[in-house]
Every structure is written in structure tokens, then in C-alpha cells.
Design a protein around this motif. Sequence first.
Motif, PDB file in Angstrom:
ATOM      1  N   PHE A  78      25.456  49.901  36.523  1.00  0.00           N
ATOM      2  CA  PHE A  78      25.049  48.788  37.382  1.00  0.00           C
ATOM      3  C   PHE A  78      25.436  49.104  38.823  1.00  0.00           C
ATOM      4  N   GLN A  79      24.805  48.394  39.751  1.00  0.00           N
ATOM      5  CA  GLN A  79      25.189  48.517  41.152  1.00  0.00           C
ATOM      6  C   GLN A  79      25.493  47.135  41.713  1.00  0.00           C
ATOM      7  N   VAL A  80      26.372  47.086  42.691  1.00  0.00           N
ATOM      8  CA  VAL A  80      26.706  45.828  43.345  1.00  0.00           C
ATOM      9  C   VAL A  80      25.618  45.508  44.361  1.00  0.00           C
ATOM     10  N   GLU A  81      25.005  44.360  44.217  1.00  0.00           N
ATOM     11  CA  GLU A  81      24.020  43.887  45.195  1.00  0.00           C
ATOM     12  C   GLU A  81      24.735  43.179  46.336  1.00  0.00           C
ATOM     13  N   TYR A  82      25.698  42.346  45.990  1.00  0.00           N
ATOM     14  CA  TYR A  82      26.591  41.762  46.988  1.00  0.00           C
ATOM     15  C   TYR A  82      27.803  41.212  46.270  1.00  0.00           C
ATOM     16  N   GLU A  83      28.856  40.989  47.020  1.00  0.00           N
ATOM     17  CA  GLU A  83      30.048  40.390  46.435  1.00  0.00           C
ATOM     18  C   GLU A  83      30.762  39.531  47.457  1.00  0.00           C
ATOM     19  N   ARG A  84      31.536  38.591  46.934  1.00  0.00           N
ATOM     20  CA  ARG A  84      32.415  37.763  47.751  1.00  0.00           C
ATOM     21  C   ARG A  84      33.835  38.086  47.285  1.00  0.00           C
ATOM     22  N   LEU A  85      34.470  38.988  47.999  1.00  0.00           N
ATOM     23  CA  LEU A  85      35.792  39.465  47.595  1.00  0.00           C
ATOM     24  C   LEU A  85      36.796  38.327  47.504  1.00  0.00           C
ATOM     25  N   GLU A  86      36.729  37.383  48.453  1.00  0.00           N
ATOM     26  CA  GLU A  86      37.681  36.273  48.475  1.00  0.00           C
ATOM     27  C   GLU A  86      37.535  35.365  47.256  1.00  0.00           C
ATOM     28  N   ASP A  87      36.349  35.346  46.656  1.00  0.00           N
ATOM     29  CA  ASP A  87      36.094  34.523  45.469  1.00  0.00           C
ATOM     30  C   ASP A  87      36.173  35.325  44.174  1.00  0.00           C
TER      31      ASP A  87
END
Length: 127
Positions: A28-37
Motif C-alpha cells: 500500500f502507499q500513503v495518500e495522506y496522513e494526519r500525524l497528530e491524529d
Amino acid sequence: MKFNKLIPELSVKDIQKSKKFYLDVLGFQVEYERLEDLFAFISLNGAQIMIEQYNGHWQTDELTYPYGRGINFQIEVENIEVLLQSVKEHNVPLFRDLMTNSYSGFKQKEFIIQDPDGYLLRFCQSY
């Protein structure tokens, strides 16, 4: 990016462990992430999943392993043998070994594994 009409969001115990599994083992690949969450939106060949470290926001009852009892996610891949080889190289146990099934005029190879939180992932390739 186009979003699918249905995108499951999985509560996970350890976001880093889950990301490593989905990215390194399954491709899989990361499309986007919210590190703080502690959240990641990931994809593989058009399949989309959200994973978020358990935070109680979606809690309907106590979350105990294996998570997602009663559900499995079918994910179509382009080359099931390559994915199966990666799964084996990472010593991920098979929940159900590679098999061939026939459905209304087409055939499909598939195998099933569990992710680190016990969610069932059924990978398939039609031919």
C-alpha cells in the motif's frame, strides 16, 4: 485524488505497526496522513482504507482482538503470486491458503490473511 464511494476506516492498536504492515508487506502507499491524529489514508490498486490508532471516537463497545469480527475485506490485486511471496517472506501466517474459486462465469485466485489487529484481508486476482 478520487475517493471511492465506500472507504472503510479501521481502528488499530498501533498506527506505526499497522502502517509498516500495510506499506512494507502488502505494498500500500500513503495518500495522506494526519500525524497528530495518528491517522493514515492508504491505497493499493484503487482500493482505499483509512487506519487510525484507536482513540475511542468511534467506540460502540469494548474493542478486543481480533478486531472486525464478522467482516473481511476483498482487495483485488494485479499479481497475487508476487503479493503472496511478500506475505510469506515477512512470515505473515495465512488465514486461508491460496485457492481458486469460480463465480458466475469468471475465476478468481485468492488468499486470506489477518492484519496486526486481526482484520481479515482477502486478496484476489480475477482471470
